[in-house]
Design a protein around this motif. Structure first.
Motif, mmCIF file in Angstrom:
data_model
loop_
_atom_site.group_PDB
_atom_site.id
_atom_site.type_symbol
_atom_site.label_atom_id
_atom_site.label_comp_id
_atom_site.label_asym_id
_atom_site.label_seq_id
_atom_site.Cartn_x
_atom_site.Cartn_y
_atom_site.Cartn_z
ATOM 1 N N ALA A 3 -11.232 5.507 -4.434
ATOM 2 C CA ALA A 3 -11.646 4.668 -5.691
ATOM 3 C C ALA A 3 -10.590 3.548 -5.693
ATOM 4 O O ALA A 3 -10.860 2.271 -5.990
ATOM 5 N N LEU A 4 -9.459 4.131 -5.995
ATOM 6 C CA LEU A 4 -8.379 3.280 -6.063
ATOM 7 C C LEU A 4 -8.202 2.236 -4.961
ATOM 8 O O LEU A 4 -8.075 1.131 -5.080
ATOM 9 N N LEU A 5 -8.542 2.779 -3.666
ATOM 10 C CA LEU A 5 -8.434 1.765 -2.376
ATOM 11 C C LEU A 5 -9.498 0.775 -2.571
ATOM 12 O O LEU A 5 -9.040 -0.507 -2.165
ATOM 13 N N SER A 6 -10.352 1.107 -3.136
ATOM 14 C CA SER A 6 -11.660 0.038 -3.180
ATOM 15 C C SER A 6 -11.282 -1.272 -3.990
ATOM 16 O O SER A 6 -11.810 -2.065 -3.884
ATOM 17 N N GLN A 7 -10.377 -0.867 -4.766
ATOM 18 C CA GLN A 7 -9.813 -1.977 -5.944
ATOM 19 C C GLN A 7 -8.620 -2.300 -5.484
ATOM 20 O O GLN A 7 -7.932 -3.423 -6.262
ATOM 21 N N GLY A 8 -8.087 -2.127 -4.274
ATOM 22 C CA GLY A 8 -6.734 -2.805 -4.089
ATOM 23 C C GLY A 8 -5.643 -2.195 -4.681
ATOM 24 O O GLY A 8 -4.782 -2.664 -4.866
ATOM 25 N N LEU A 9 -5.779 -0.991 -5.446
ATOM 26 C CA LEU A 9 -5.011 -0.427 -6.290
ATOM 27 C C LEU A 9 -3.847 0.740 -5.633
ATOM 28 O O LEU A 9 -3.131 1.130 -6.261
ATOM 29 N N LEU A 10 -4.203 0.908 -4.432
ATOM 30 C CA LEU A 10 -3.312 2.260 -3.610
ATOM 31 C C LEU A 10 -2.413 1.332 -2.794
ATOM 32 O O LEU A 10 -2.877 0.755 -1.821
ATOM 33 N N LYS A 11 -1.177 1.686 -3.168
ATOM 34 C CA LYS A 11 -0.072 1.002 -2.485
ATOM 35 C C LYS A 11 1.001 1.836 -2.172
ATOM 36 O O LYS A 11 1.113 2.964 -2.699
ATOM 37 N N GLY A 12 2.013 1.392 -1.223
ATOM 38 C CA GLY A 12 3.165 2.092 -0.971
ATOM 39 C C GLY A 12 3.064 3.416 -0.593
ATOM 40 O O GLY A 12 2.237 4.032 0.350
ATOM 41 N N GLU A 13 4.027 4.383 -1.301
ATOM 42 C CA GLU A 13 3.796 5.815 -0.798
ATOM 43 C C GLU A 13 2.447 6.444 -1.055
ATOM 44 O O GLU A 13 2.124 7.206 -0.076
ATOM 45 N N SER A 14 1.902 5.918 -2.179
ATOM 46 C CA SER A 14 0.380 6.751 -2.285
ATOM 47 C C SER A 14 -0.432 6.431 -1.230
ATOM 48 O O SER A 14 -1.387 7.200 -0.726
ATOM 49 N N LEU A 15 -0.700 5.216 -0.568
ATOM 50 C CA LEU A 15 -1.230 4.717 0.571
ATOM 51 C C LEU A 15 -0.993 5.736 1.597
ATOM 52 O O LEU A 15 -1.840 5.942 2.473
ATOM 53 N N SER A 16 0.446 5.699 1.944
ATOM 54 C CA SER A 16 0.800 6.382 3.306
ATOM 55 C C SER A 16 0.216 7.820 3.018
ATOM 56 O O SER A 16 -0.139 8.423 4.138
ATOM 57 N N THR A 17 0.513 8.324 2.041
ATOM 58 C CA THR A 17 -0.208 9.795 1.606
ATOM 59 C C THR A 17 -1.432 9.987 1.921
ATOM 60 O O THR A 17 -2.073 10.954 2.337
ATOM 61 N N PHE A 18 -2.262 9.032 1.288
ATOM 62 C CA PHE A 18 -3.788 8.971 1.204
ATOM 63 C C PHE A 18 -4.049 8.909 2.891
ATOM 64 O O PHE A 18 -5.066 9.779 3.362
ATOM 65 N N ILE A 19 -3.420 8.157 3.835
ATOM 66 C CA ILE A 19 -3.707 8.028 5.277
ATOM 67 C C ILE A 19 -3.637 9.191 5.827
ATOM 68 O O ILE A 19 -4.332 9.983 6.645
ATOM 69 N N LYS A 20 -2.184 9.981 5.696
ATOM 70 C CA LYS A 20 -2.044 11.266 6.362
ATOM 71 C C LYS A 20 -2.917 12.473 5.685
ATOM 72 O O LYS A 20 -3.327 13.038 6.722
ATOM 73 N N ARG A 21 -3.515 12.448 4.396
ATOM 74 C CA ARG A 21 -4.590 13.516 4.103
ATOM 75 C C ARG A 21 -5.669 13.199 4.775
ATOM 76 O O ARG A 21 -6.308 14.318 5.341
ATOM 77 N N SER A 22 -6.180 11.954 4.963
ATOM 78 C CA SER A 22 -7.262 11.422 5.627
ATOM 79 C C SER A 22 -7.397 12.199 7.219
ATOM 80 O O SER A 22 -8.436 12.647 7.439
#
Length: 624
Positions: free
Chosen positions: A600-619
């Motif tokens: 949901a955060l990604l769809s609004q461009g609110l997922l950035k930095g370390e949180s984005l890296s962690t999301f990619i790894k988790r995915s």
């Protein structure tokens, strides 16, 4: 030889003139050349009514530099002066010979309207840059005696007979040591180009070389007079005399550094209840709001006055380009600043009306062409509607909305288009819009899946425009597509039942709130369709709009200091959410919640930095 004292009230008049007559000393050249034009125009008037029966001949005004002698000379072949004329017009500060001439001949011919001067101080601007000024002049009447007047910047002057064979006047400026910049050819050329570019009498400044062929056909260089002005600019002609190419050519003459052609233009030509001519061009406008104060040039009888036209035209018209020429606009001594009065307000209102009429005419005559230009003029029209009530009354008939499919609608057309589906339970029409169709794509799609229409509102002033329209249009609200869940964008009575109990929702909420900052997100539960997203981020319309207005400097400054708040909306009917609630493994449950909130955060461009890296790894791990 005659001597005398200039008729002024104080011995200190010349220091005052040198320092304070004009804020910009370069204006002296405009004043002296304008005087030469007036002298020439006066002779034409007298010729037209039979008081001058000789040949007019070559009336070109000449500006000459002599760096060795440190002189700048302005010469004309106009009406000239006698000794008594010099005594009357030169030695009396602020006595206007031009004004006297107009009053004397105004009932005999309209040609006197071309006379420029009215203040009687223009000549004395010469002393701002000169240590000494000479006038050598000869009246047009037969057997007139030429005279030479000289003054060194004190109240003392000399007036003697002189040798001069031709009629007209030479003003010789002996440039002062603190003004030697005015002995440079480029400096004088730039001043002439700025102020005298469209004066009605040809002005010569130096010579230029042109390529020609001699009798044998060989290429040779030939010198010819360099005429620096266009005496017959397009705005002085009747619209019927001009083709589209003439208007475009004049636009290029005005703005040689602009390579795009204008969209269209308006030719102003009014002689009652005031005199006004000019041409206003519609340029290609950017989406970013950008008022430029130097696009429209104000002239008085073809003499450039200023490009600060804020008191002549409404602010929104400063987005246009072009020329306005009016002898009826009151000016101060320097002709540099405009004074507000009733006549100015009438002129301003008239220009605004003419622009609105022209736009409505184009809209009615060729709507397809109008729609093709809409994106280029949209911000101009919107700004005009915001700032001028009378313009709004006209513009509401041709102002357009454009939706995400590129279709255009007038206000009335759009109301009828959306009324069946976008009327809420309180009978208000809800206009849905996006500021960025790509970034807000999932929300736009959700709206379209419900049959809703979405407008594109991506100009920088749209936030003000929407507030304005809500005050004008009856029972209408504007809501951005990501302002709330799809069910609450347009509130209906037919809400779907939830698959989660209140207890299940509370349990899920506590786990979600452990993973997101409470000061930035508020968790809400909505009974949406199964096909809608499991979680989505929304931003309340009011708060987002207030912060946008604050960022633009349009008030609402308090809201700009508040932290951004978003809603995290959980779809209680989505299969994934139901699965998360019934997941027995706490670790898996938390991972699924984290993944869903990050999406949901990604769809609004609110997922950035370390949180984005962690999301990619988790995915990657979840896929594996």
């Amino acid at each position: 030889m005659a001597t005398g004292k200039i008729n002024v009230q104080t011995e200190n008049i010349f220091p005052i003139i040198k320092k304070f007559l004009y804020s910009d000393h370069e204006i002296f050249l405009r004043e002296l050349v304008s005087n030469a034009v007036d002298a020439t125009q006066k002779l034409k008037v007298l010729s037209s009514i039979g008081e001058f029966k000789g040949e007019l001949g070559n009336l070109t005004i000449e500006v000459k530099l002599d760096k060795e002698k440190k002189t700048l000379t302005i010469s004309d072949r106009g009406i000239g002066m006698t000794s008594s004329d010099v005594e009357n017009y030169i030695t009396q500060v602020a006595f206007s010979g031009a004004e006297e001439f107009v009053n004397k001949y105004k009932d005999k011919t309209d040609a006197v309207n071309s006379i420029i001067g009215h203040f009687g101080l223009g000549f004395y601007s010469a002393f701002m840059v000169s240590s000494r000024v000479e006038i050598i002049t000869k009246n047009f009447k037969e057997d007139s005696q030429a005279v030479r007047w000289e003054c060194d910047g004190s109240p003392e002057y000399t007036l003697v007979d002189a040798e001069k064979t031709s009629r007209g006047t030479d003003i010789v400026l002996h440039i002062a040591d603190d003004s030697v910049e005015f002995l440079e050819e480029q400096r004088i050329a730039s001043i002439l180009n700025k102020y005298c570019k469209f004066l009605p009498v040809e002005i010569k400044f130096g010579e230029s070389e042109v390529d020609e062929k001699d009798a044998e056909g060989k290429d040779i260089k030939v010198k010819e007079d360099r005429i620096i002005n266009n005496p017959h600019p397009a705005w002085t002609k009747k619209p019927a005399e001009l083709s589209a190419e003439d208007y475009k050519s004049f636009y290029r003459e005005l703005y040689p550094a602009v390579f795009e052609e204008p969209l269209f233009w308006i030719h102003l030509n009014v002689d009652y209840p005031f005199n006004l001519t000019g041409i206003l061009y519609f340029p290609h406008l950017k989406k970013n709001f950008e008022v430029q104060k130097d696009r429209i040039h104000l002239y008085c009888n073809q003499v450039f006055v200023t490009d600060a036209v804020g008191e002549i035209v409404p602010d929104f018209l400063t987005l246009l380009q072009g020329v306005i020429d009016s002898p009826d606009i009151p000016l101060n001594v320097s002709r540099s600043y405009l004074q507000s009065d009733s006549n100015v307000k009438k002129i301003s209102a008239h220009i605004s009306k003419k622009v609105a009429d022209k736009l409505e005419e184009i809209f009615k005559q060729d709507r397809t062409d109008f729609e093709s230009k809409w994106e280029d003029i949209r911000m101009f029209v919107q700004y005009g509607m915001l700032s001028d009530e009378k313009f709004y009354e006209k513009a509401k008939n041709f102002a357009l909305f454009r939706n995400t499919e590129g279709k255009s609608f007038t206000f009335d057309e759009y109301e009828n288009h959306i009324k069946p589906l976008q009327t809420d339970k309180d009978k208000r029409l809800v206009y849905l819009y996006t500021t960025n169709p790509e970034e807000q794509h999932s929300f736009v799609v959700a709206c379209k899946n419900r049959g809703y229409d979405v407008l594109v509102m991506n100009n920088s002033i749209d936030v003000h425009y929407l507030n304005f329209l809500e005050s004008k249009l009856k029972e209408v609200s504007f809501v951005r597509v990501d302002a709330d869940s799809i069910e609450r964008l347009i509130k209906k009575d037919d809400a779907a039942p939830s698959k989660l109990s209140e207890e299940e929702q509370k349990g899920l909420q506590s786990i979600i709130e452990e993973q997101i900052p409470k000061e930035k997100f508020k968790v809400e539960f909505e009974s949406l369709r199964e096909t809608d997203q499991p979680m989505l981020i929304t931003r309340p319309e009011f708060m987002r709009r207030m912060k946008d207005m604050s960022a633009l400097g349009g008030g609402a400054g308090f809201y700009g200091t508040l932290p951004d708040m978003h809603n995290l909306v959980v779809n209680t009917n989505h299969p994934l959410i139901v699965k998360i609630v019934h997941e027995s493994d706490p670790a898996v449950k938390k991972k699924l919640i984290r993944q869903s909130t990050d999406l949901a955060l990604l769809s609004q461009g609110l997922l950035k930095g370390e949180s984005l890296s962690t999301f990619i790894k988790r995915s990657v791990e979840l896929i594996g």
